[in-house]
Design a protein around this motif. Structure first.
Motif, PDB file in Angstrom:
ATOM      1  N   GLY A   6      10.661  12.796  -1.566  1.00 34.11           N
ATOM      2  CA  GLY A   6       9.889  12.115  -0.531  1.00 34.11           C
ATOM      3  C   GLY A   6       9.086  10.956  -1.083  1.00 34.11           C
ATOM      4  N   TYR A   7       8.507  11.124  -2.254  1.00 32.43           N
ATOM      5  CA  TYR A   7       7.741  10.031  -2.854  1.00 32.43           C
ATOM      6  C   TYR A   7       8.652   8.853  -3.198  1.00 32.43           C
ATOM      7  N   GLY A   8       9.879   9.170  -3.616  1.00 35.24           N
ATOM      8  CA  GLY A   8      10.833   8.097  -3.857  1.00 35.24           C
ATOM      9  C   GLY A   8      11.131   7.303  -2.590  1.00 35.24           C
TER      10      GLY A   8
ATOM     11  N   ALA B 221       0.830  -1.204   0.000  1.00 31.47           N
ATOM     12  CA  ALA B 221       0.000   0.000   0.000  1.00 31.47           C
ATOM     13  C   ALA B 221       0.868   1.260   0.000  1.00 31.47           C
ATOM     14  N   LEU B 222       1.959   1.262   0.773  1.00 33.75           N
ATOM     15  CA  LEU B 222       2.865   2.410   0.775  1.00 33.75           C
ATOM     16  C   LEU B 222       3.457   2.645  -0.611  1.00 33.75           C
ATOM     17  N   ALA B 223       3.916   1.578  -1.240  1.00 32.40           N
ATOM     18  CA  ALA B 223       4.491   1.709  -2.574  1.00 32.40           C
ATOM     19  C   ALA B 223       3.448   2.182  -3.584  1.00 32.40           C
TER      20      ALA B 223
ATOM     21  N   TRP C 225       0.982   6.606  -6.891  1.00 34.06           N
ATOM     22  CA  TRP C 225      -0.167   7.487  -7.151  1.00 34.06           C
ATOM     23  C   TRP C 225       0.237   8.947  -7.011  1.00 34.06           C
ATOM     24  N   LEU C 226       1.001   9.262  -5.964  1.00 34.78           N
ATOM     25  CA  LEU C 226       1.403  10.642  -5.731  1.00 34.78           C
ATOM     26  C   LEU C 226       2.315  11.149  -6.849  1.00 34.78           C
TER      27      LEU C 226
ATOM     28  N   GLY D 108      12.793  10.039   5.283  1.00 32.18           N
ATOM     29  CA  GLY D 108      12.804  10.382   3.865  1.00 32.18           C
ATOM     30  C   GLY D 108      11.490  10.965   3.385  1.00 32.18           C
ATOM     31  N   PHE D 109      10.383  10.361   3.796  1.00 33.18           N
ATOM     32  CA  PHE D 109       9.076  10.825   3.339  1.00 33.18           C
ATOM     33  C   PHE D 109       8.495  11.893   4.258  1.00 33.18           C
TER      34      PHE D 109
END
Length: 370
Positions: free
Chosen positions: A248-250, A214-216, A221-222, A279-280
């Motif tokens: 952050g998305y990375g 779900a995080l990935a 999506w972002l 990181g995020f």
């Protein structure tokens, strides 16, 4: 309608407590990473080490996010939640963990109530996602107060931060045109995240694997739908924010993959937790602080290139921590020290930017903030 005297005093008390909570949480993290001597600091540092996640997520971030929502609500009762979360962190440091857990649960429930009012006022996708994030925080705090372990608590607490950030970005991009099915896809990923958090308390790897997927998926999506892909070609603050967001998305994607790996027994727990939290989440704090600070603390900042320095240090030290830390505890400690230095450098940059604005702005513009 401006907040009353009681609301202003509560806000000031929270703003005074925030640096204490952040410093304690950071020092606790340094101790856990072996980057600070255990003999320094006494009982409060031992409490900070055992309550590192509690201090950073519930006490510090819970207070910051609670203040932002209270300002949006514009009612004195909205500040009860952030006051309780700040008090929870201080109670933990004072050696009263049970009281701290109860206060954190009270803060989370107050935050749920605040979001329910906001949803009733403005029923929109981003307010609903914010409400779900508040509910995740409350569920995590209830599990924590009931004595549940980190596997059952941390997914809920981190889901609170992830969903709050996703909702903020959804609000920022709500006027942009999206492809058909984008909103429905987001809701499916949010449901997947909440299901993974709930299943993480069960035996076996599948709850953690679901949570990581779900995080990935949320990271993908972002990247696909956030306006940062366009604003990264802009200039000034807009470009800086976009760089923060995309980096952050990375890290969110890396954290998701690491969460799946850790669920199946691979030594990726630090990458999962700190890829997400540093990181995020902290990357998002770096992005939004120059905008949010004027809104909640009535302090304007003059943006400039120095903001990129702590950002670069944060990501470089996180890479050092996660890439080298798996091979040597010395690299882990060095990376953690770099993480702490990046946060300190960012705070100093904000302070310097605020001072620079006051020196440069006309007298009339300064008086509007008084």
């Amino acid at each position: 309608m401006k907040p009353g005297l009681a609301a202003r005093w509560l806000l000031r008390a929270c703003l005074i407590a925030l640096p204490v909570l952040l410093v304690a949480g950071v020092f606790g993290g340094l101790l856990r990473a072996g980057a600070a001597p255990a003999a320094v600091g006494g009982d409060w540092l031992a409490a900070a080490a055992t309550g590192h996640a509690f201090l950073v997520i519930c006490a510090f971030m819970g207070t910051v996010i609670g203040i932002e929502r209270a300002v949006a609500l514009r009612h004195v009762l909205g500040f009860a939640g952030p006051a309780a979360s700040a008090g929870a962190g201080l109670a933990w440091l004072a050696g009263a963990p049970m009281a701290a857990a109860g206060m954190a649960l009270g803060a989370a429930l107050a935050f749920v109530a605040v979001n329910a009012v906001i949803i009733r006022r403005q029923p929109a996708p981003h307010t609903v996602v914010l409400g779900l994030g508040a509910l995740a925080w409350a569920l995590g705090c209830a599990a924590f107060a009931g004595g549940a372990g980190p596997a059952a608590v941390l997914p809920w607490w981190l889901a609170f931060l992830v969903l709050t950030i996703a909702a903020e970005r959804l609000e920022m991009t709500r006027l942009a045109r999206r492809r058909a099915g984008a909103a429905e896809t987001l809701y499916a990923f949010v449901a997947l995240l909440l299901a993974g958090a709930a299943a993480s308390a069960l035996p076996g790897p599948w709850g953690g694997a679901l949570y990581g997927l779900a995080l990935a998926a949320l990271a993908a999506w972002l990247v696909a739908f956030d306006i940062a892909r366009r604003t990264v070609r802009a200039h000034g603050l807009s470009r800086y924010m976009a760089v923060c967001l995309l980096l952050g998305y990375g890290w969110l994607f890396v954290a998701g993959a690491a969460w799946v790996a850790a669920a199946f027994g691979h030594p990726a727990r630090d990458a999962a937790l700190h890829g997400l939290a540093l990181g995020f989440v902290m990357g998002m704090v770096f992005a939004h602080a120059p905008v949010i600070l004027p809104a909640i603390a009535r302090i304007k900042v003059l943006f400039g290139w120095p903001f990129y320095l702590p950002l670069a240090l944060l990501h470089a030290s996180l890479l050092l921590r996660l890439a080298g830390g798996a091979a040597s505890p010395h690299w882990l400690a060095a990376g953690a020290a770099g993480n702490a230095l990046a946060l300190a450098a960012f705070a100093a940059t904000l302070a310097g930017a605020a001072l620079a604005w006051r020196l440069k702005a006309p007298d009339g513009a300064r008086k509007t903030l008084a």
